[in-house]
Write a protein that holds these residues in place. Structure first.
Motif, mmCIF file in Angstrom:
data_model
loop_
_atom_site.group_PDB
_atom_site.id
_atom_site.type_symbol
_atom_site.label_atom_id
_atom_site.label_comp_id
_atom_site.label_asym_id
_atom_site.label_seq_id
_atom_site.Cartn_x
_atom_site.Cartn_y
_atom_site.Cartn_z
ATOM 1 N N GLU A 153 0.814 -1.218 0.000
ATOM 2 C CA GLU A 153 0.000 0.000 0.000
ATOM 3 C C GLU A 153 0.847 1.268 0.000
ATOM 4 N N ILE A 154 2.120 1.136 0.280
ATOM 5 C CA ILE A 154 3.021 2.289 0.326
ATOM 6 C C ILE A 154 3.568 2.517 -1.084
ATOM 7 N N PRO A 155 3.517 3.729 -1.601
ATOM 8 C CA PRO A 155 4.043 3.987 -2.951
ATOM 9 C C PRO A 155 5.497 3.521 -3.082
ATOM 10 N N PHE A 156 5.849 3.042 -4.268
ATOM 11 C CA PHE A 156 7.172 2.462 -4.494
ATOM 12 C C PHE A 156 8.295 3.428 -4.123
ATOM 13 N N GLY A 157 8.174 4.681 -4.520
ATOM 14 C CA GLY A 157 9.202 5.669 -4.189
ATOM 15 C C GLY A 157 9.362 5.840 -2.685
ATOM 16 N N ALA A 158 8.253 5.791 -1.959
ATOM 17 C CA ALA A 158 8.315 5.925 -0.501
ATOM 18 C C ALA A 158 9.002 4.713 0.132
ATOM 19 N N ARG A 159 8.860 3.559 -0.486
ATOM 20 C CA ARG A 159 9.542 2.359 0.025
ATOM 21 C C ARG A 159 11.057 2.514 -0.112
ATOM 22 N N ILE A 160 11.481 3.104 -1.222
ATOM 23 C CA ILE A 160 12.910 3.356 -1.431
ATOM 24 C C ILE A 160 13.397 4.370 -0.396
ATOM 25 N N LEU A 161 12.649 5.458 -0.269
ATOM 26 C CA LEU A 161 13.013 6.521 0.668
ATOM 27 C C LEU A 161 13.064 6.029 2.110
ATOM 28 N N ARG A 162 12.147 5.169 2.486
ATOM 29 C CA ARG A 162 12.127 4.649 3.852
ATOM 30 C C ARG A 162 13.433 3.934 4.164
ATOM 31 N N LEU A 163 13.879 3.121 3.225
ATOM 32 C CA LEU A 163 15.107 2.350 3.434
ATOM 33 C C LEU A 163 16.341 3.257 3.463
ATOM 34 N N THR A 164 16.445 4.156 2.507
ATOM 35 C CA THR A 164 17.627 5.027 2.467
ATOM 36 C C THR A 164 17.650 5.992 3.650
ATOM 37 N N ALA B 287 24.658 -1.320 10.364
ATOM 38 C CA ALA B 287 23.434 -0.653 9.909
ATOM 39 C C ALA B 287 22.581 -1.606 9.076
ATOM 40 N N VAL B 288 23.204 -2.346 8.165
ATOM 41 C CA VAL B 288 22.461 -3.313 7.349
ATOM 42 C C VAL B 288 21.866 -4.398 8.239
ATOM 43 N N ASP B 289 22.624 -4.889 9.224
ATOM 44 C CA ASP B 289 22.111 -5.900 10.154
ATOM 45 C C ASP B 289 20.886 -5.389 10.911
ATOM 46 N N ILE B 290 20.919 -4.135 11.336
ATOM 47 C CA ILE B 290 19.776 -3.549 12.042
ATOM 48 C C ILE B 290 18.560 -3.483 11.129
ATOM 49 N N ILE B 291 18.775 -3.103 9.880
ATOM 50 C CA ILE B 291 17.674 -3.038 8.911
ATOM 51 C C ILE B 291 17.111 -4.430 8.656
ATOM 52 N N ILE B 292 17.980 -5.432 8.605
ATOM 53 C CA ILE B 292 17.524 -6.813 8.387
ATOM 54 C C ILE B 292 16.558 -7.239 9.495
ATOM 55 N N GLU B 293 16.784 -6.753 10.708
ATOM 56 C CA GLU B 293 15.882 -7.096 11.818
ATOM 57 C C GLU B 293 14.455 -6.614 11.560
ATOM 58 N N GLU B 294 14.289 -5.618 10.695
ATOM 59 C CA GLU B 294 12.962 -5.091 10.379
ATOM 60 C C GLU B 294 12.549 -5.427 8.949
ATOM 61 N N ILE B 295 13.124 -6.468 8.409
ATOM 62 C CA ILE B 295 12.916 -6.801 6.998
ATOM 63 C C ILE B 295 11.443 -7.022 6.653
ATOM 64 N N LYS B 296 10.666 -7.475 7.617
ATOM 65 C CA LYS B 296 9.243 -7.729 7.343
ATOM 66 C C LYS B 296 8.498 -6.451 6.956
ATOM 67 N N ASN B 297 9.053 -5.303 7.328
ATOM 68 C CA ASN B 297 8.425 -4.019 6.996
ATOM 69 C C ASN B 297 9.000 -3.391 5.732
ATOM 70 N N PHE C 83 15.064 -3.830 -0.853
ATOM 71 C CA PHE C 83 16.122 -4.195 0.083
ATOM 72 C C PHE C 83 17.229 -4.987 -0.594
ATOM 73 N N LEU C 84 16.870 -5.972 -1.418
ATOM 74 C CA LEU C 84 17.895 -6.810 -2.060
ATOM 75 C C LEU C 84 18.784 -5.984 -2.991
ATOM 76 N N GLU C 85 18.197 -5.059 -3.723
ATOM 77 C CA GLU C 85 19.002 -4.200 -4.600
ATOM 78 C C GLU C 85 19.872 -3.265 -3.763
ATOM 79 N N PHE C 86 19.317 -2.768 -2.675
ATOM 80 C CA PHE C 86 20.087 -1.915 -1.778
ATOM 81 C C PHE C 86 21.278 -2.694 -1.211
ATOM 82 N N GLN C 87 21.044 -3.914 -0.813
ATOM 83 C CA GLN C 87 22.114 -4.735 -0.247
ATOM 84 C C GLN C 87 23.217 -4.994 -1.282
ATOM 85 N N ARG C 88 22.832 -5.188 -2.541
ATOM 86 C CA ARG C 88 23.838 -5.344 -3.601
ATOM 87 C C ARG C 88 24.632 -4.046 -3.790
ATOM 88 N N MET C 89 23.940 -2.933 -3.707
ATOM 89 C CA MET C 89 24.533 -1.630 -3.988
ATOM 90 C C MET C 89 25.457 -1.140 -2.878
#
Length: 170
Positions: free
Chosen positions: A84-95, A116-126, A132-138
């Protein structure tokens, strides 16, 4: 109150630095996820200014004012599923979250990138898994590490009154 004014000025400086980092990371990730140049640029701008409202509310945040905001007033995207969250907002939330984690805060030191990545992984369900996978590659690529370093600007000596075109109160 001089302490309050100093806190607000520091929040402003942190907001500028944080916004630049979020904007640059958001642009890079959006491009990697196939967004057009215009879409990625608009997200970059959104990343740069996403916390402007918080700066206006600075005196009420973090317990600096007895009339502080309640938890309900600070909630973000309440009860929305990832879809339900716009795609751009999903990117922004992660960055935004990543940039906050790797930045020094008044109440804690900056985390290194892996932590920092480990902490984000703890909230991966959100998170949006594709984002996330592209961010992790980048995130560990040399060009991204350079982007992070190049996004850091030093504002310690910035006099906010120069920006506001005002004289500093005595």
């Amino acid at each position: 109150d001089c302490g309050l004014e100093e806190n607000i000025i520091n929040d402003f400086k942190d907001g500028i630095s944080h916004g630049i980092l979020v904007g640059n990371l958001t642009y890079a990730l959006a491009k990697r996820l196939g967004m057009s140049e215009d879409e990625a640029y608009e997200l970059k701008l959104a990343g740069m200014i996403h916390d402007v409202g918080k700066l206006k509310l600075s005196p009420y945040l973090y317990g600096r004012n007895s009339d502080g905001l309640s938890i309900e007033e600070m909630k973000y995207m309440r009860n929305l599923s990832v879809e339900e969250i716009p795609f751009g907002a999903r990117i922004l939330r992660l960055t935004d979250e990543f940039a906050a984690l790797i930045s020094e805060r008044p109440y804690r030191k900056a985390f290194d990138i892996d932590t920092a990545v480990d902490i984000i992984i703890e909230e991966i369900k959100n998170m949006d898994m594709r984002v996330f996978l592209e961010f992790q590659r980048m995130i560990h690529e040399e060009s991204t590490l350079k982007l992070i370093e190049d996004s850091k600007i030093r504002l310690e000596n910035l006099d906010i009154y120069d920006l506001l075109n005002e004289e500093k109160p005595q």
